[in-house]
Design a protein around this motif. Structure first.
Motif, short mmCIF file in Angstrom:
data_model
loop_
_atom_site.label_atom_id
_atom_site.label_comp_id
_atom_site.label_asym_id
_atom_site.label_seq_id
_atom_site.Cartn_x
_atom_site.Cartn_y
_atom_site.Cartn_z
N ILE A 214 17.17 34.07 65.65
CA ILE A 214 16.59 34.82 66.76
C ILE A 214 15.87 33.88 67.72
O ILE A 214 15.97 34.02 68.94
CB ILE A 214 15.65 35.93 66.23
N SER A 215 15.17 32.89 67.19
CA SER A 215 14.49 31.92 68.05
C SER A 215 15.49 31.08 68.84
O SER A 215 15.28 30.79 70.02
CB SER A 215 13.61 31.01 67.19
N PHE A 216 16.59 30.71 68.20
CA PHE A 216 17.64 29.93 68.88
C PHE A 216 18.26 30.75 70.01
O PHE A 216 18.40 30.26 71.13
CB PHE A 216 18.71 29.53 67.85
N LEU A 217 18.62 32.01 69.73
CA LEU A 217 19.21 32.86 70.77
C LEU A 217 18.21 33.16 71.87
O LEU A 217 18.57 33.22 73.05
CB LEU A 217 19.75 34.15 70.14
N GLY A 218 16.96 33.35 71.51
CA GLY A 218 15.92 33.56 72.52
C GLY A 218 15.74 32.37 73.41
O GLY A 218 15.49 32.50 74.62
N SER A 219 15.88 31.17 72.86
CA SER A 219 15.79 29.95 73.66
C SER A 219 16.95 29.85 74.65
O SER A 219 16.77 29.37 75.77
CB SER A 219 15.78 28.72 72.76
N ILE A 220 18.12 30.29 74.23
CA ILE A 220 19.28 30.26 75.13
C ILE A 220 19.06 31.21 76.30
O ILE A 220 19.32 30.87 77.45
CB ILE A 220 20.57 30.62 74.37
#
Length: 75
Positions: free
Chosen positions: A55-61
């Motif tokens: 979720i953090s990775f997708l939120g960063s994108i």
């Protein structure tokens, strides 16, 4: 000049044209987001759960423009 702007804004578009425009804008935005996120992964090392990391990775994108500005002002 105002007449040209008025004609441009009065142009009617189909739903499919709006979807195509969003895709054309979204592809470069997504590519830049993935590249930025892959080069700034230090925040993921402190997260234990796989799902929280995802979720953090997708939120960063998605939020890369805001994170870029925050990264510049915080360092």
């Amino acid at each position: 000049m105002l007449r040209t702007i008025g004609r441009t804004l009065d142009h009617k578009m189909k739903v499919s044209e709006y979807i195509g425009m969003l895709i054309l804008i979204g592809i470069p935005y997504g590519i830049i987001g993935v590249v930025w996120t892959l080069t700034h992964t230090s925040h993921l090392s402190g997260i234990d759960s796989f799902w929280d990391q995802m979720i953090s990775f997708l939120g960063s994108i998605v939020c890369w423009p805001v994170l870029t500005f925050a990264d510049v002002t915080m360092t």
